[in-house]
Design a protein around this motif. Structure first.
Motif, PDB file in Angstrom:
ATOM      1  N   PRO A  17       0.796  -1.233   0.000  1.00  0.00           N
ATOM      2  CA  PRO A  17       0.000   0.000   0.000  1.00  0.00           C
ATOM      3  C   PRO A  17       0.825   1.279   0.000  1.00  0.00           C
ATOM      4  O   PRO A  17       0.330   2.337  -0.370  1.00  0.00           O
ATOM      5  CB  PRO A  17      -0.845  -0.118   1.276  1.00  0.00           C
ATOM      6  N   VAL A  18       2.104   1.191   0.388  1.00  0.00           N
ATOM      7  CA  VAL A  18       2.932   2.387   0.406  1.00  0.00           C
ATOM      8  C   VAL A  18       3.098   2.978  -0.991  1.00  0.00           C
ATOM      9  O   VAL A  18       3.297   4.185  -1.159  1.00  0.00           O
ATOM     10  CB  VAL A  18       4.318   2.085   1.024  1.00  0.00           C
ATOM     11  N   PHE A  19       2.960   2.148  -2.022  1.00  0.00           N
ATOM     12  CA  PHE A  19       3.171   2.636  -3.381  1.00  0.00           C
ATOM     13  C   PHE A  19       1.993   3.463  -3.895  1.00  0.00           C
ATOM     14  O   PHE A  19       2.031   3.955  -5.018  1.00  0.00           O
ATOM     15  CB  PHE A  19       3.453   1.466  -4.324  1.00  0.00           C
ATOM     16  N   SER A  20       0.970   3.621  -3.064  1.00  0.00           N
ATOM     17  CA  SER A  20      -0.114   4.527  -3.440  1.00  0.00           C
ATOM     18  C   SER A  20       0.346   5.982  -3.383  1.00  0.00           C
ATOM     19  O   SER A  20      -0.221   6.850  -4.038  1.00  0.00           O
ATOM     20  CB  SER A  20      -1.324   4.333  -2.529  1.00  0.00           C
ATOM     21  N   ALA A  48      -4.259   4.545 -20.437  1.00  0.00           N
ATOM     22  CA  ALA A  48      -3.306   5.039 -21.434  1.00  0.00           C
ATOM     23  C   ALA A  48      -2.866   6.474 -21.165  1.00  0.00           C
ATOM     24  O   ALA A  48      -1.782   6.886 -21.582  1.00  0.00           O
ATOM     25  CB  ALA A  48      -3.911   4.932 -22.833  1.00  0.00           C
ATOM     26  N   GLY A  49      -3.699   7.236 -20.485  1.00  0.00           N
ATOM     27  CA  GLY A  49      -3.355   8.620 -20.197  1.00  0.00           C
ATOM     28  C   GLY A  49      -2.499   8.802 -18.964  1.00  0.00           C
ATOM     29  O   GLY A  49      -2.172   9.937 -18.601  1.00  0.00           O
ATOM     30  N   LYS A  50      -2.097   7.685 -18.346  1.00  0.00           N
ATOM     31  CA  LYS A  50      -1.308   7.761 -17.119  1.00  0.00           C
ATOM     32  C   LYS A  50       0.097   7.213 -17.355  1.00  0.00           C
ATOM     33  O   LYS A  50       0.301   6.327 -18.181  1.00  0.00           O
ATOM     34  CB  LYS A  50      -1.974   6.952 -16.009  1.00  0.00           C
ATOM     35  N   ASP A  51       1.042   7.749 -16.597  1.00  0.00           N
ATOM     36  CA  ASP A  51       2.380   7.189 -16.602  1.00  0.00           C
ATOM     37  C   ASP A  51       2.412   5.930 -15.733  1.00  0.00           C
ATOM     38  O   ASP A  51       1.508   5.686 -14.925  1.00  0.00           O
ATOM     39  CB  ASP A  51       3.391   8.206 -16.054  1.00  0.00           C
ATOM     40  N   PHE A  52       3.459   5.157 -15.881  1.00  0.00           N
ATOM     41  CA  PHE A  52       3.642   3.952 -15.064  1.00  0.00           C
ATOM     42  C   PHE A  52       3.557   4.300 -13.578  1.00  0.00           C
ATOM     43  O   PHE A  52       2.917   3.597 -12.790  1.00  0.00           O
ATOM     44  CB  PHE A  52       5.000   3.324 -15.384  1.00  0.00           C
ATOM     45  N   SER A  53       4.181   5.392 -13.178  1.00  0.00           N
ATOM     46  CA  SER A  53       4.269   5.766 -11.761  1.00  0.00           C
ATOM     47  C   SER A  53       2.950   6.252 -11.180  1.00  0.00           C
ATOM     48  O   SER A  53       2.837   6.416  -9.958  1.00  0.00           O
ATOM     49  CB  SER A  53       5.334   6.854 -11.573  1.00  0.00           C
ATOM     50  N   ASP A  54       1.950   6.476 -12.012  1.00  0.00           N
ATOM     51  CA  ASP A  54       0.659   6.970 -11.526  1.00  0.00           C
ATOM     52  C   ASP A  54      -0.217   5.864 -10.943  1.00  0.00           C
ATOM     53  O   ASP A  54      -1.244   6.157 -10.329  1.00  0.00           O
ATOM     54  CB  ASP A  54      -0.112   7.655 -12.662  1.00  0.00           C
ATOM     55  N   ASN A  82      -0.685   2.247  -8.668  1.00  0.00           N
ATOM     56  CA  ASN A  82      -0.131   1.350  -7.656  1.00  0.00           C
ATOM     57  C   ASN A  82      -0.327  -0.085  -8.142  1.00  0.00           C
ATOM     58  O   ASN A  82      -1.249  -0.787  -7.734  1.00  0.00           O
ATOM     59  CB  ASN A  82      -0.819   1.565  -6.308  1.00  0.00           C
ATOM     60  N   TRP A  83       0.555  -0.523  -9.038  1.00  0.00           N
ATOM     61  CA  TRP A  83       0.471  -1.869  -9.597  1.00  0.00           C
ATOM     62  C   TRP A  83       0.647  -2.918  -8.502  1.00  0.00           C
ATOM     63  O   TRP A  83       1.420  -2.738  -7.567  1.00  0.00           O
ATOM     64  CB  TRP A  83       1.543  -2.078 -10.664  1.00  0.00           C
ATOM     65  N   GLU A  84      -0.071  -4.008  -8.653  1.00  0.00           N
ATOM     66  CA  GLU A  84       0.068  -5.122  -7.734  1.00  0.00           C
ATOM     67  C   GLU A  84       0.942  -6.203  -8.355  1.00  0.00           C
ATOM     68  O   GLU A  84       1.199  -6.209  -9.566  1.00  0.00           O
ATOM     69  CB  GLU A  84      -1.311  -5.694  -7.381  1.00  0.00           C
ATOM     70  N   TYR A  85       1.370  -7.132  -7.525  1.00  0.00           N
ATOM     71  CA  TYR A  85       2.240  -8.214  -7.991  1.00  0.00           C
ATOM     72  C   TYR A  85       1.661  -8.912  -9.215  1.00  0.00           C
ATOM     73  O   TYR A  85       2.374  -9.235 -10.172  1.00  0.00           O
ATOM     74  CB  TYR A  85       2.446  -9.201  -6.846  1.00  0.00           C
TER      75      TYR A  85
END
Length: 289
Positions: free
Chosen positions: A170-173, A232-238, A240-243
């Motif tokens: 959750p920290v990656f939020s 598509a309008g978001k960067d990778f860092s936007d 909080n991807w899960e495993y």
């Protein structure tokens, strides 16, 4: 353990030691053992350096440790040494002590019966100081914040090469993960019941693949945005991807080569095989990135 790295002879480690990680693809990276943190199981604390070098390039220790810092982490150095994930190449008294004292480490869980837990509050600390319960809104304003868990050597190697940790937390939020500009990430994403496969070059979406009327469509970022594919309008860092979102290059290639995987409505977990283990992800980026 994983059969990826060649095991090395055991070595004695001490603060100031500099280590080299050979990614087995002609590239190497470095980190330094800079402290012990009694607050977090007396584990070793490392600072990883930003620059990656050709494997045959000789770099003075002084140049390595004066590089920009990529990240700080808690680690068990012995495991990485024993498994051959990294090797000691030297030692220096220059450990960036003032900089490490400013780093805030975070952890969600902590044994106490006297504090009520909230989703947007975290246990935060500086090395060798007591943990304090802090709101996310305050932590966002701090200059240097890192996840305070003790990382496996595979997690550290992955982040040193790619720029991020590929697991769920959750920290990656709010602690956003940004890939290295040269790194390619492969993602499975679901929107409105439809499966999309995304390829990111660094932080930016490069390709979006999905099934449409019985055929596979390959879109660039602008085309994907025009078709209202929200991600598509978001960067990778936007995000909080899960495993479960992370794919290997092999999974991407297999899923994108046959429309039946899309038409079946199956996820990559059902149609291509199980989601990649850390071993598979390591093997993938060491050989196919």
């Amino acid at each position: 353990m994983f059969g990826i790295f060649k095991k090395k002879k055991k070595v004695v480690t001490k603060i100031g030691d500099v280590f080299c990680v050979d990614f087995r693809n002609g590239i190497k990276g470095h980190f330094q053992y800079v402290a012990n943190d009694f607050t977090q199981l007396n584990s070793s604390v490392i600072r990883a350096f930003n620059t990656l070098y050709p494997i045959d390039q000789e770099i003075p220790i002084e140049e390595i440790v004066n590089d920009d810092i990529a990240f700080y982490s808690h680690a068990i150095l012995k495991f990485g040494v024993d498994e051959g994930a990294w090797s000691k190449i030297g030692n220096t008294n220059e450990t960036g002590e003032k900089a490490i004292d400013r780093v805030t480490f975070l952890q969600r869980t902590y044994n106490t019966a006297n504090v009520r837990h909230f989703d947007d509050w975290w246990w935060a600390w500086h090395i060798n100081e007591e943990m304090e319960y802090k709101p996310e809104s305050e932590l966002k304003l701090r200059d240097s914040v890192e996840l305070g868990s003790v990382m496996t050597y595979t997690d550290i190697v992955f982040r040193l090469f790619s720029g991020y940790y590929p697991f769920t937390n959750p920290v990656f939020s709010f602690l956003r993960r940004t890939p290295r500009p040269e790194y390619t990430s492969y993602i499975e994403y679901e929107q409105d019941g439809k499966i999309y496969y995304l390829r990111y070059k660094g932080n930016e979406l490069d390709k979006c693949v999905y099934a449409n009327d019985g055929k596979i469509e390959v879109l660039d970022k602008e085309e994907a945005i025009s078709r209202n594919i929200k991600i598509a309008g978001k960067d990778f860092s936007d995000t909080n991807w899960e495993y479960r979102n992370f794919l290997t290059r092999k999974q991407w290639d297999k899923a994108c080569s046959d429309v039946k995987y899309f038409e079946s409505g199956s996820t990559i977990n059902d149609s291509v095989g199980s989601h990649p283990s850390l071993k598979d992800r390591l093997y993938d980026f060491l050989n196919n990135s």
